[in-house]
Design a protein around this motif. Sequence first.
Motif, PDB file in Angstrom:
ATOM      1  N   ALA A  16       0.835  -1.213   0.000  1.00 18.94           N
ATOM      2  CA  ALA A  16       0.000   0.000   0.000  1.00 18.94           C
ATOM      3  C   ALA A  16       0.864   1.255   0.000  1.00 18.94           C
ATOM      4  O   ALA A  16       0.582   2.220  -0.715  1.00 18.94           O
ATOM      5  N   GLY A  17       1.923   1.258   0.803  1.00 16.41           N
ATOM      6  CA  GLY A  17       2.825   2.405   0.833  1.00 16.41           C
ATOM      7  C   GLY A  17       3.513   2.623  -0.499  1.00 16.41           C
ATOM      8  O   GLY A  17       3.678   3.755  -0.955  1.00 16.41           O
ATOM      9  N   GLY A  37       1.794   2.576   4.954  1.00 21.93           N
ATOM     10  CA  GLY A  37       0.709   1.665   4.638  1.00 21.93           C
ATOM     11  C   GLY A  37      -0.054   1.222   5.870  1.00 21.93           C
ATOM     12  O   GLY A  37      -1.289   1.220   5.892  1.00 21.93           O
ATOM     13  N   VAL A  67      -4.105   2.115   0.925  1.00 25.09           N
ATOM     14  CA  VAL A  67      -3.568   3.016  -0.104  1.00 25.09           C
ATOM     15  C   VAL A  67      -4.179   4.405   0.057  1.00 25.09           C
ATOM     16  O   VAL A  67      -3.470   5.419   0.020  1.00 25.09           O
TER      17      VAL A  67
END
Length: 84
Positions: A16-17, A37, A67
């Motif tokens: 996500a990060g 994230g 996200v």
Amino acid sequence: MTGIGWFMSIILGGLAGWIAEKVMKADMGLLMNIILGIVGALVANWILVAITGSTLGGWIGQLVVAVIGACLLIFVARLIRGKH
């Protein structure tokens, strides 16, 4: 309530990060991507529960929430630092 576990939290947090880093055109490292994230997921889940009373389920749903949360954190950090 069962979560996704620590290992999957780290994997999803990093993913996500990284996605948020690409979307926001930021330059972060792996550790910062994981932190963004995970913290982004916590913040976005909290906001989502406060507004709708529930959150997105499953790994895909949590990835989407993470996200969005990570993008939100990058945006806020840029506002505070004055770097657009």
